[in-house]
Design a protein around this motif. Structure first.
Motif, PDB file in Angstrom:
ATOM      1  N   ARG A   1      -5.493   1.595   4.137  1.00 38.99           N
ATOM      2  CA  ARG A   1      -4.137   1.254   4.993  1.00 38.99           C
ATOM      3  C   ARG A   1      -3.156   1.073   4.145  1.00 38.99           C
ATOM      4  O   ARG A   1      -1.905   1.138   4.351  1.00 38.99           O
ATOM      5  CB  ARG A   1      -4.302  -0.187   5.628  1.00 38.99           C
ATOM      6  CG  ARG A   1      -4.404  -1.460   4.544  1.00 38.99           C
ATOM      7  CD  ARG A   1      -4.647  -2.636   5.435  1.00 38.99           C
ATOM      8  NE  ARG A   1      -4.515  -3.853   4.582  1.00 38.99           N
ATOM      9  CZ  ARG A   1      -4.862  -5.157   5.224  1.00 38.99           C
ATOM     10  NH1 ARG A   1      -5.337  -5.373   6.233  1.00 38.99           N
ATOM     11  NH2 ARG A   1      -4.809  -6.154   4.210  1.00 38.99           N
ATOM     12  N   ASP A   2      -3.289   1.101   2.726  1.00 34.53           N
ATOM     13  CA  ASP A   2      -2.154   0.982   1.672  1.00 34.53           C
ATOM     14  C   ASP A   2      -2.019   2.282   0.723  1.00 34.53           C
ATOM     15  O   ASP A   2      -1.347   2.239   0.001  1.00 34.53           O
ATOM     16  CB  ASP A   2      -2.327  -0.304   0.589  1.00 34.53           C
ATOM     17  CG  ASP A   2      -2.351  -1.453   1.033  1.00 34.53           C
ATOM     18  OD1 ASP A   2      -1.565  -1.694   2.089  1.00 34.53           O
ATOM     19  OD2 ASP A   2      -3.257  -2.506   0.702  1.00 34.53           O
ATOM     20  N   ALA A   3      -2.584   3.374   1.380  1.00 30.48           N
ATOM     21  CA  ALA A   3      -2.691   4.550   0.754  1.00 30.48           C
ATOM     22  C   ALA A   3      -1.159   5.041   0.305  1.00 30.48           C
ATOM     23  O   ALA A   3      -0.922   5.477  -0.953  1.00 30.48           O
ATOM     24  CB  ALA A   3      -3.477   5.634   1.544  1.00 30.48           C
ATOM     25  N   THR A   4      -0.456   4.949   1.301  1.00 30.79           N
ATOM     26  CA  THR A   4       0.870   5.413   1.414  1.00 30.79           C
ATOM     27  C   THR A   4       1.753   4.743   0.200  1.00 30.79           C
ATOM     28  O   THR A   4       2.468   5.085  -0.627  1.00 30.79           O
ATOM     29  CB  THR A   4       1.803   5.819   2.450  1.00 30.79           C
ATOM     30  OG1 THR A   4       0.948   6.681   3.282  1.00 30.79           O
ATOM     31  CG2 THR A   4       3.139   6.199   2.345  1.00 30.79           C
TER      32      THR A   4
ATOM     33  N   PHE B   1      -4.776   0.670 -11.474  1.00 30.05           N
ATOM     34  CA  PHE B   1      -3.451   0.004 -10.874  1.00 30.05           C
ATOM     35  C   PHE B   1      -3.641  -0.269  -9.616  1.00 30.05           C
ATOM     36  O   PHE B   1      -2.855  -0.663  -8.987  1.00 30.05           O
ATOM     37  CB  PHE B   1      -2.424   1.056 -11.200  1.00 30.05           C
ATOM     38  CG  PHE B   1      -2.158   1.421 -12.521  1.00 30.05           C
ATOM     39  CD1 PHE B   1      -1.334   0.642 -13.353  1.00 30.05           C
ATOM     40  CD2 PHE B   1      -2.727   2.367 -13.407  1.00 30.05           C
ATOM     41  CE1 PHE B   1      -0.726   1.027 -14.640  1.00 30.05           C
ATOM     42  CE2 PHE B   1      -2.391   2.778 -14.751  1.00 30.05           C
ATOM     43  CZ  PHE B   1      -1.536   1.999 -15.261  1.00 30.05           C
ATOM     44  N   LEU B   2      -4.997  -0.158  -9.215  1.00 34.50           N
ATOM     45  CA  LEU B   2      -5.343  -0.712  -7.787  1.00 34.50           C
ATOM     46  C   LEU B   2      -4.820  -1.997  -7.310  1.00 34.50           C
ATOM     47  O   LEU B   2      -4.352  -2.694  -6.360  1.00 34.50           O
ATOM     48  CB  LEU B   2      -6.652  -0.547  -7.234  1.00 34.50           C
ATOM     49  CG  LEU B   2      -6.988   1.031  -6.844  1.00 34.50           C
ATOM     50  CD1 LEU B   2      -8.380   1.160  -6.687  1.00 34.50           C
ATOM     51  CD2 LEU B   2      -6.110   1.374  -5.813  1.00 34.50           C
ATOM     52  N   PHE B   3      -5.189  -2.965  -8.294  1.00 34.52           N
ATOM     53  CA  PHE B   3      -5.357  -4.559  -8.206  1.00 34.52           C
ATOM     54  C   PHE B   3      -5.864  -4.861  -6.929  1.00 34.52           C
ATOM     55  O   PHE B   3      -6.975  -4.658  -6.403  1.00 34.52           O
ATOM     56  CB  PHE B   3      -3.581  -4.913  -8.229  1.00 34.52           C
ATOM     57  CG  PHE B   3      -3.120  -4.473  -9.642  1.00 34.52           C
ATOM     58  CD1 PHE B   3      -3.659  -5.073 -10.895  1.00 34.52           C
ATOM     59  CD2 PHE B   3      -2.059  -3.495  -9.767  1.00 34.52           C
ATOM     60  CE1 PHE B   3      -3.202  -4.655 -11.905  1.00 34.52           C
ATOM     61  CE2 PHE B   3      -1.551  -3.186 -11.207  1.00 34.52           C
ATOM     62  CZ  PHE B   3      -2.320  -3.732 -12.176  1.00 34.52           C
ATOM     63  N   ARG B   4      -4.832  -5.402  -5.860  1.00 33.71           N
ATOM     64  CA  ARG B   4      -5.342  -5.837  -4.327  1.00 33.71           C
ATOM     65  C   ARG B   4      -4.987  -4.883  -3.473  1.00 33.71           C
ATOM     66  O   ARG B   4      -5.112  -5.194  -2.429  1.00 33.71           O
ATOM     67  CB  ARG B   4      -4.783  -7.080  -4.117  1.00 33.71           C
ATOM     68  CG  ARG B   4      -5.191  -8.342  -5.259  1.00 33.71           C
ATOM     69  CD  ARG B   4      -4.629  -9.664  -4.744  1.00 33.71           C
ATOM     70  NE  ARG B   4      -5.127 -10.729  -5.576  1.00 33.71           N
ATOM     71  CZ  ARG B   4      -4.630 -11.990  -5.297  1.00 33.71           C
ATOM     72  NH1 ARG B   4      -3.986 -12.384  -4.221  1.00 33.71           N
ATOM     73  NH2 ARG B   4      -5.111 -12.818  -6.151  1.00 33.71           N
ATOM     74  N   SER B   5      -4.621  -3.540  -3.858  1.00 30.02           N
ATOM     75  CA  SER B   5      -4.278  -2.580  -2.854  1.00 30.02           C
ATOM     76  C   SER B   5      -5.482  -2.087  -1.921  1.00 30.02           C
ATOM     77  O   SER B   5      -6.344  -1.964  -2.518  1.00 30.02           O
ATOM     78  CB  SER B   5      -3.696  -1.390  -3.585  1.00 30.02           C
ATOM     79  OG  SER B   5      -3.516  -0.391  -2.545  1.00 30.02           O
ATOM     80  N   LYS B   6      -5.188  -2.170  -0.790  1.00 25.74           N
ATOM     81  CA  LYS B   6      -6.414  -1.604   0.236  1.00 25.74           C
ATOM     82  C   LYS B   6      -6.578  -0.059   0.231  1.00 25.74           C
ATOM     83  O   LYS B   6      -5.878   0.573   0.957  1.00 25.74           O
ATOM     84  CB  LYS B   6      -6.194  -2.245   1.387  1.00 25.74           C
ATOM     85  CG  LYS B   6      -6.110  -3.792   1.530  1.00 25.74           C
ATOM     86  CD  LYS B   6      -7.340  -4.323   1.056  1.00 25.74           C
ATOM     87  CE  LYS B   6      -7.490  -5.851   1.557  1.00 25.74           C
ATOM     88  NZ  LYS B   6      -8.411  -6.416   0.922  1.00 25.74           N
ATOM     89  N   THR B   7      -6.929   0.453  -1.017  1.00 26.88           N
ATOM     90  CA  THR B   7      -6.802   2.027  -1.250  1.00 26.88           C
ATOM     91  C   THR B   7      -7.995   2.254  -2.045  1.00 26.88           C
ATOM     92  O   THR B   7      -8.496   1.713  -2.941  1.00 26.88           O
ATOM     93  CB  THR B   7      -5.427   2.338  -1.970  1.00 26.88           C
ATOM     94  OG1 THR B   7      -4.526   2.051  -1.349  1.00 26.88           O
ATOM     95  CG2 THR B   7      -5.787   3.855  -2.079  1.00 26.88           C
ATOM     96  N   ALA B   8      -8.771   3.182  -1.380  1.00 24.98           N
ATOM     97  CA  ALA B   8      -9.903   3.917  -1.976  1.00 24.98           C
ATOM     98  C   ALA B   8      -9.401   5.101  -2.899  1.00 24.98           C
ATOM     99  O   ALA B   8      -8.614   5.773  -2.103  1.00 24.98           O
ATOM    100  CB  ALA B   8     -11.099   4.136  -1.331  1.00 24.98           C
ATOM    101  N   ILE B   9      -9.886   5.363  -3.992  1.00 24.95           N
ATOM    102  CA  ILE B   9      -9.742   6.574  -4.852  1.00 24.95           C
ATOM    103  C   ILE B   9     -10.748   7.477  -5.041  1.00 24.95           C
ATOM    104  O   ILE B   9     -11.715   6.674  -5.853  1.00 24.95           O
ATOM    105  CB  ILE B   9      -8.669   6.254  -6.162  1.00 24.95           C
ATOM    106  CG1 ILE B   9      -7.599   5.480  -5.802  1.00 24.95           C
ATOM    107  CG2 ILE B   9      -8.642   7.587  -6.697  1.00 24.95           C
ATOM    108  CD1 ILE B   9      -7.004   5.030  -7.142  1.00 24.95           C
TER     109      ILE B   9
END
Length: 290
Positions: A27-30, A94-102
């Motif tokens: 949900r936080d990808a963009t 740099f993800l920290f708490r971002s809801k992003t998978a790389i």
């Protein structure tokens, strides 16, 4: 400059092993792409792509890539030259708490063709297991597919060199490891590709990029050079024995070498040499901006 003519069988596709895909999903990808990369990911319409890059805090380009917005929760990076596993590992810090998978998309293979495809301009042609980009320029039509199911063409060093030469001729620098973190976006003339934003807000290196832009302090840019002898990235470009700058990208194709060099904006364009080879300055072709 002469266009790069088609070779027999070229339109059947050529393998591009130096192009690799990384997927940002969630949900936080963009938002994550917006915070980290130098182009405006939020302004990019879903189903479209743009040139972008990741910078050091000092505003030096780590890597260039095409940023593909599949939808708001799926953003792909099409890396050129950079090691995808190393890039992804560095980015995850740099993800920290971002809801992003790389994730490195090992299943996706890049296939190029010097022909017109389904995609047009900055719009992506998206199928179940395939995404297509229009990579055309003034020198002719060109299409790149990222596919999980297509048969990978046999390696063709000559065709791959011509693909790279097309990039350089249109002002898209290819950055080998030796040239990573060496240049600012302005020094690489990435304004030509609309690859960075000075208005979208903070991202690593943004202060340096914005200051250079608004204070008019850019003093160097890319020059396209041609030589009959091989050239290598890092080679010094000289005029009358004086060093002016250095070569960033170079490739041998069609019995000649094309190179992009970072030189002063007011540098002479005649009597240039690198490693003892005479150089001829050429005009950059248009058309790769998105």
């Amino acid at each position: 400059m002469e266009a790069f003519s088609a070779l027999p069988g070229r339109n059947s596709g050529l393998a591009l092993p130096d192009h690799r895909a990384i997927a940002l999903s969630g949900r936080d990808a963009t938002n994550f792409a917006q915070a980290q990369f130098m182009s405006d990911a939020k302004a990019l319409v879903a189903g479209h792509w743009q040139w972008s890059g990741w910078l050091t805090p000092k505003g030096r380009v780590i890597a260039l890539f095409a940023l593909l917005k599949i939808d708001e929760e799926n953003v792909w990076l099409l890396l050129q030259d950079a090691d995808p596993a190393e890039f992804a590992a560095r980015l995850r810090k740099f993800l920290f708490r971002s809801k992003t998978a790389i994730a490195v998309r090992e299943d996706l293979h890049a296939i190029g063709s010097f022909a017109t495809g389904a995609a047009r301009g900055a719009a992506l042609a998206i199928d179940a297991d395939e995404v297509e980009l229009d990579m055309s320029g003034a020198a002719g039509a060109r299409t790149l597919r990222l596919s999980a199911s297509a048969t990978i063409p046999d390696a063709d060093a000559e065709a791959l060199a011509r693909w790279t030469a097309f990039d350089l001729a249109h002002g898209l620098p290819r950055l080998p490891a030796s040239q990573s973190e060496q240049w600012t976006p302005q020094q690489l003339s990435l304004d030509r590709l609309r690859a960075y934003s000075v208005k979208k807000g903070c991202y690593p290196g943004q202060e340096i990029v914005a200051r250079t832009h608004f204070l008019g302090q850019a003093k160097r840019g890319l020059v396209l050079l041609e030589s009959e002898r091989p050239l290598a990235p890092g080679a010094q470009v000289e005029h009358e024995g004086k060093a002016l700058g250095s070569i960033v990208s170079a490739v041998q194709a069609e019995s000649r070498t094309l190179a992009l060099a970072v030189l002063p904006l007011d540098a002479p364009t005649a009597a240039l040499h690198a490693d003892g080879a005479a150089l001829r300055a050429l005009a950059l072709s248009e058309g790769l901006a998105r």
